[in-house]
Design a protein around this motif. Sequence first.
Motif, PDB file in Angstrom:
ATOM      1  N   PHE A 266       0.831  -1.208   0.000  1.00  0.00           N
ATOM      2  CA  PHE A 266       0.000   0.000   0.000  1.00  0.00           C
ATOM      3  C   PHE A 266       0.860   1.250   0.000  1.00  0.00           C
ATOM      4  CE2 PHE A 266      -3.034  -3.058   1.918  1.00  0.00           C
ATOM      5  CZ  PHE A 266      -3.991  -2.988   0.914  1.00  0.00           C
ATOM      6  N   LEU A 267       1.891   1.214   0.825  1.00  0.00           N
ATOM      7  CA  LEU A 267       2.747   2.390   0.941  1.00  0.00           C
ATOM      8  C   LEU A 267       3.456   2.660  -0.388  1.00  0.00           C
ATOM      9  CD1 LEU A 267       3.851   4.564   2.821  1.00  0.00           C
ATOM     10  CD2 LEU A 267       5.725   3.043   3.387  1.00  0.00           C
ATOM     11  N   GLU A 268       4.000   1.607  -0.996  1.00  0.00           N
ATOM     12  CA  GLU A 268       4.740   1.813  -2.247  1.00  0.00           C
ATOM     13  C   GLU A 268       3.816   2.267  -3.366  1.00  0.00           C
ATOM     14  OE1 GLU A 268       7.273  -1.617  -2.771  1.00  0.00           O
ATOM     15  OE2 GLU A 268       8.503  -1.042  -1.037  1.00  0.00           O
ATOM     16  N   GLU A 269       2.596   1.757  -3.356  1.00  0.00           N
ATOM     17  CA  GLU A 269       1.604   2.200  -4.340  1.00  0.00           C
ATOM     18  C   GLU A 269       1.278   3.680  -4.120  1.00  0.00           C
ATOM     19  OE1 GLU A 269      -1.396   2.405  -7.249  1.00  0.00           O
ATOM     20  OE2 GLU A 269       0.332   1.077  -7.004  1.00  0.00           O
ATOM     21  N   SER A 270       1.121   4.076  -2.854  1.00  0.00           N
ATOM     22  CA  SER A 270       0.836   5.487  -2.552  1.00  0.00           C
ATOM     23  C   SER A 270       1.977   6.376  -3.032  1.00  0.00           C
ATOM     24  CB  SER A 270       0.648   5.692  -1.045  1.00  0.00           C
ATOM     25  OG  SER A 270      -0.464   4.965  -0.582  1.00  0.00           O
ATOM     26  N   VAL A 271       3.219   5.929  -2.800  1.00  0.00           N
ATOM     27  CA  VAL A 271       4.378   6.732  -3.218  1.00  0.00           C
ATOM     28  C   VAL A 271       4.438   6.818  -4.743  1.00  0.00           C
ATOM     29  CG1 VAL A 271       6.897   6.829  -3.259  1.00  0.00           C
ATOM     30  CG2 VAL A 271       5.718   6.324  -1.127  1.00  0.00           C
ATOM     31  N   SER A 272       4.145   5.694  -5.417  1.00  0.00           N
ATOM     32  CA  SER A 272       4.266   5.739  -6.886  1.00  0.00           C
ATOM     33  C   SER A 272       3.182   6.644  -7.480  1.00  0.00           C
ATOM     34  CB  SER A 272       4.224   4.339  -7.491  1.00  0.00           C
ATOM     35  OG  SER A 272       2.891   3.881  -7.492  1.00  0.00           O
ATOM     36  N   ARG A 273       2.055   6.787  -6.761  1.00  0.00           N
ATOM     37  CA  ARG A 273       1.026   7.704  -7.261  1.00  0.00           C
ATOM     38  C   ARG A 273       1.466   9.161  -7.172  1.00  0.00           C
ATOM     39  NH1 ARG A 273      -4.773   5.442  -5.102  1.00  0.00           N
ATOM     40  NH2 ARG A 273      -4.563   3.307  -5.860  1.00  0.00           N
ATOM     41  N   LEU A 274       2.545   9.400  -6.457  1.00  0.00           N
ATOM     42  CA  LEU A 274       3.074  10.774  -6.412  1.00  0.00           C
ATOM     43  C   LEU A 274       3.943  11.042  -7.644  1.00  0.00           C
ATOM     44  CD1 LEU A 274       4.027  10.820  -2.657  1.00  0.00           C
ATOM     45  CD2 LEU A 274       2.246  12.197  -3.731  1.00  0.00           C
ATOM     46  N   GLY A 275       4.008  10.076  -8.537  1.00  0.00           N
ATOM     47  CA  GLY A 275       4.736  10.285  -9.791  1.00  0.00           C
ATOM     48  C   GLY A 275       6.201   9.923  -9.703  1.00  0.00           C
ATOM     49  N   LEU A 276       6.579   9.242  -8.613  1.00  0.00           N
ATOM     50  CA  LEU A 276       7.997   8.911  -8.455  1.00  0.00           C
ATOM     51  C   LEU A 276       8.288   7.563  -9.106  1.00  0.00           C
ATOM     52  CD1 LEU A 276      10.180  10.503  -7.043  1.00  0.00           C
ATOM     53  CD2 LEU A 276       9.989   8.933  -5.123  1.00  0.00           C
ATOM     54  N   SER A 327       8.210  -4.285  20.409  1.00  0.00           N
ATOM     55  CA  SER A 327       9.252  -4.804  19.531  1.00  0.00           C
ATOM     56  C   SER A 327       8.646  -5.222  18.184  1.00  0.00           C
ATOM     57  CB  SER A 327       9.957  -5.957  20.236  1.00  0.00           C
ATOM     58  OG  SER A 327      10.589  -6.772  19.313  1.00  0.00           O
ATOM     59  N   ALA A 328       7.468  -5.865  18.222  1.00  0.00           N
ATOM     60  CA  ALA A 328       6.797  -6.241  16.967  1.00  0.00           C
ATOM     61  C   ALA A 328       6.387  -4.994  16.192  1.00  0.00           C
ATOM     62  CB  ALA A 328       5.573  -7.100  17.270  1.00  0.00           C
ATOM     63  N   ALA A 329       5.941  -3.959  16.931  1.00  0.00           N
ATOM     64  CA  ALA A 329       5.519  -2.710  16.270  1.00  0.00           C
ATOM     65  C   ALA A 329       6.695  -2.084  15.530  1.00  0.00           C
ATOM     66  CB  ALA A 329       4.975  -1.732  17.307  1.00  0.00           C
ATOM     67  N   ASP A 330       7.849  -2.009  16.195  1.00  0.00           N
ATOM     68  CA  ASP A 330       9.025  -1.367  15.590  1.00  0.00           C
ATOM     69  C   ASP A 330       9.521  -2.155  14.386  1.00  0.00           C
ATOM     70  OD1 ASP A 330       8.816   0.496  17.544  1.00  0.00           O
ATOM     71  OD2 ASP A 330      10.476  -0.252  18.779  1.00  0.00           O
ATOM     72  N   LEU A 331       9.567  -3.477  14.547  1.00  0.00           N
ATOM     73  CA  LEU A 331      10.053  -4.322  13.449  1.00  0.00           C
ATOM     74  C   LEU A 331       9.132  -4.173  12.239  1.00  0.00           C
ATOM     75  CD1 LEU A 331      11.995  -6.502  12.409  1.00  0.00           C
ATOM     76  CD2 LEU A 331      10.460  -8.222  13.369  1.00  0.00           C
ATOM     77  N   SER A 332       7.814  -4.214  12.492  1.00  0.00           N
ATOM     78  CA  SER A 332       6.850  -4.099  11.388  1.00  0.00           C
ATOM     79  C   SER A 332       7.006  -2.768  10.676  1.00  0.00           C
ATOM     80  CB  SER A 332       5.414  -4.188  11.916  1.00  0.00           C
ATOM     81  OG  SER A 332       5.228  -5.406  12.576  1.00  0.00           O
ATOM     82  N   PHE A 333       7.086  -1.710  11.468  1.00  0.00           N
ATOM     83  CA  PHE A 333       7.165  -0.375  10.871  1.00  0.00           C
ATOM     84  C   PHE A 333       8.409  -0.254   9.986  1.00  0.00           C
ATOM     85  CE2 PHE A 333       8.762   4.031  11.065  1.00  0.00           C
ATOM     86  CZ  PHE A 333       7.744   4.623  10.349  1.00  0.00           C
ATOM     87  N   MET A 334       9.531  -0.744  10.502  1.00  0.00           N
ATOM     88  CA  MET A 334      10.770  -0.663   9.708  1.00  0.00           C
ATOM     89  C   MET A 334      10.598  -1.429   8.394  1.00  0.00           C
ATOM     90  SD  MET A 334      13.601  -2.511   8.708  1.00  0.00           S
ATOM     91  CE  MET A 334      13.916  -3.803   9.893  1.00  0.00           C
ATOM     92  N   GLU A 335      10.011  -2.639   8.481  1.00  0.00           N
ATOM     93  CA  GLU A 335       9.868  -3.434   7.251  1.00  0.00           C
ATOM     94  C   GLU A 335       8.917  -2.774   6.261  1.00  0.00           C
ATOM     95  OE1 GLU A 335       8.969  -7.518   8.184  1.00  0.00           O
ATOM     96  OE2 GLU A 335      11.086  -7.977   8.524  1.00  0.00           O
ATOM     97  N   VAL A 336       7.895  -2.079   6.774  1.00  0.00           N
ATOM     98  CA  VAL A 336       6.942  -1.403   5.880  1.00  0.00           C
ATOM     99  C   VAL A 336       7.640  -0.265   5.126  1.00  0.00           C
ATOM    100  CG1 VAL A 336       4.883   0.078   5.795  1.00  0.00           C
ATOM    101  CG2 VAL A 336       4.887  -1.965   7.226  1.00  0.00           C
ATOM    102  N   CYS A 337       8.422   0.527   5.869  1.00  0.00           N
ATOM    103  CA  CYS A 337       8.943   1.782   5.293  1.00  0.00           C
ATOM    104  C   CYS A 337      10.310   1.654   4.638  1.00  0.00           C
ATOM    105  CB  CYS A 337       9.019   2.858   6.368  1.00  0.00           C
ATOM    106  SG  CYS A 337       7.399   3.252   7.014  1.00  0.00           S
ATOM    107  N   ARG A 338      11.017   0.562   4.924  1.00  0.00           N
ATOM    108  CA  ARG A 338      12.402   0.484   4.459  1.00  0.00           C
ATOM    109  C   ARG A 338      12.522   0.700   2.945  1.00  0.00           C
ATOM    110  NH1 ARG A 338      15.376  -4.842   5.975  1.00  0.00           N
ATOM    111  NH2 ARG A 338      13.631  -5.700   4.800  1.00  0.00           N
ATOM    112  N   GLY A 339      11.727  -0.046   2.162  1.00  0.00           N
ATOM    113  CA  GLY A 339      11.847   0.040   0.698  1.00  0.00           C
ATOM    114  C   GLY A 339      11.645   1.451   0.170  1.00  0.00           C
ATOM    115  N   SER A 340      10.553   2.093   0.619  1.00  0.00           N
ATOM    116  CA  SER A 340      10.242   3.439   0.116  1.00  0.00           C
ATOM    117  C   SER A 340      11.301   4.445   0.549  1.00  0.00           C
ATOM    118  CB  SER A 340       8.882   3.904   0.641  1.00  0.00           C
ATOM    119  OG  SER A 340       7.888   3.011   0.206  1.00  0.00           O
ATOM    120  N   THR A 341      11.765   4.283   1.787  1.00  0.00           N
ATOM    121  CA  THR A 341      12.764   5.229   2.305  1.00  0.00           C
ATOM    122  C   THR A 341      14.062   5.091   1.517  1.00  0.00           C
ATOM    123  OG1 THR A 341      11.783   4.934   4.483  1.00  0.00           O
ATOM    124  CG2 THR A 341      13.906   6.029   4.404  1.00  0.00           C
ATOM    125  N   ILE A 342      14.459   3.844   1.274  1.00  0.00           N
ATOM    126  CA  ILE A 342      15.715   3.634   0.534  1.00  0.00           C
ATOM    127  C   ILE A 342      15.575   4.154  -0.892  1.00  0.00           C
ATOM    128  CG2 ILE A 342      17.229   1.833  -0.412  1.00  0.00           C
ATOM    129  CD1 ILE A 342      16.909   0.403   2.314  1.00  0.00           C
TER     130      ILE A 342
END
Length: 663
Positions: A266-276, A327-342
């Motif tokens: 979902f996150l990557e789809e949202s980012v790609s809709r920004l034209g990136l 700990s599960a919250a932090d791990l999940s969040f990192m895995e969700v955002c890592r690709g888009s952030t990188i």
Amino acid sequence: MASHKPPPPPPSPLMADNTNTNTNTNINSNSGEDKLIAVARHIAKTLGRTETMTDDILQIFSTFDGRFSREKLSDKVDADDPTAYAAFENALKSLDRRISHYVSSDHPIWYDSSDSAAFLDAIDELVATVRDWDHMSGDKPVAACLDRAEDLLQQAMFRLEDEFRLLIERSGEAFDLNQLNHHHHHHHKNNYSFDSDDQEGDDDEANFDEDEQSIPVARPLSDYDIVIDALPAGTISDLHGMAKRMVAAGFGKECAHVYSSCRRDFLEESVSRLGLQKLSIEDVQKMAWTDVEDEIERWAKAANVALRILFPSERRLCDRIFFGLSSAADLSFMEVCRGSTIQLLNFADAVAIGSRSPERLFKILDVFETLRDLMSEFESVFSDQYCAFLRNEAVTIWKRLGEAIRGIFMELENLIRRDPAKAAVPGGGRHPITRYVMNYLRAACGSRQTLEQVFNDNGVDYHRNADNPERALSSTSLSVQISWIMELLESNLEAKSKMYRDTALSSVFLMNNGRYIVQKVKDSELASLLGDDWIRKHTAKVRQCHTNYQRSSWGKVLAVLKLDSSSLAANGLAKSLRDKLKIFNSSFDELCRVQSNWVIEDDQLRMELQISVAGNLLPAYRSFLGRLQSAAELGRNAEKHIKYSLEDIEARTNGLFQGNGRK
């Protein structure tokens, strides 16, 4: 949302009754105490949704009454008691039936809240049963039952994982943030050809957005206060219930993984809709710079939306679904955002390590400023230990952009140093390098604060004027950098001026360029960076060139008109006057012919020069003519030797420096 069965009534009245009964009637029979303990255990089990809650409740009971000791209350079973073991087997059979019914169901369990509640209850009982018998795993029949229980738990978890995924996918939707007309700043010109003066007006920004429908109109920064509720509240509490069970059963990593794989899409789809576009560092380096410039516009917008809206919304969602399971919250969040952030950081990195040609400065400044302004977002949204590497990477790349900007200034220095002193400008006019460097520096100083930050942070010593300590102390690193570039430009122009065979033309060349430099400095931020002393010193240099020009050009002509006694021997006065006049006429003629092709680009300077040439020449010529006319031997014939009247002289000097021959 799954509604769970209401808990039984609170234990306090029951406890009071039993206590009273025991104190008053003093029942010490075994069966009475067993019942009491069984009731207490049942209450603790029913109220305690998780292991720790049950333990806490048992702890409270044990403080009420000495007979509720932890040993008696904890459900630990006596292995020698065959009825207890049979109870374990029966409990397991019943759980197997209930759980298998759901595990093999064709329909999503969470379509019906009573189903989902019953499924979770069965899982809770299974986890509690396994926990109660775990200490007996040394006993063979018990171990066999425990294995079955573990298998059953695993099946339940796999099904729970599927339900979890299904629930997220059913409820989530990627956001098209193009609808959020968002803040979008252009503080730099689009047209970077610095060798012309045409773009000094500020009206050429109007056409920035004409054909870029994808880039919305600018809106104030407060638009970033949007919070996206990515999933409905009911769904969030269902997911929380599932996550809690998975973590309790030791499936926390799997839960984080399934969560992040769904949300990441979902996150990557949202980012790609920004034209990136998804571009690797190599892709960016192969692109034409104009395409990179367009991509930078989109990137800056996407980076702002991602860090100010999308990532914080994901963080909030993680914290709610994994509430109490940090700990599960932090791990999940990192895995969700890592690709888009990188993806965002790689693009900035590609820009930072690309070519350092000077015209790239302005867009690289945009990238630098975007990252700088988002630094606090990077720090707050990626504050936990799993995300530390993303935070550090952002800082590293931001610093790298600063190095790129400093590198561009060094490239500008090299460009000036290498500009060859071969073909001199005809007529001694302004050199393209002067125009380029001055317009470039003026445009760069539009980002003065950012550049000061870049040059002060740099760790490299830019005070190359260490031999001039006052100057280094009195100024920022940026002003030292700029005055160093000005020095290089001046020495380059000095070298170029030597290409003219005529020293007077060298002076005209230095005057043209010097005057242009001083004026560009005066009407820009450069004035405060270089300071009043610099302006005074360089204005004086232009005046000195003016003097040098007069001396080398008109000095000889004026010398001819000098009427000192030695050169006018009494015997040949008329002849020597006639000879002098002839020499004057031809040199004046020649100078005017040549110098009408020279050019002074600044109208005011041209007028000053014409006036000063005439001002020196006319009085000397007037007194020479007076002498000529009063020489008795020439008498009336004096007139026929005079080629130029005073008016003619003035008219000819007004024709100087027009660059006529060049037109």
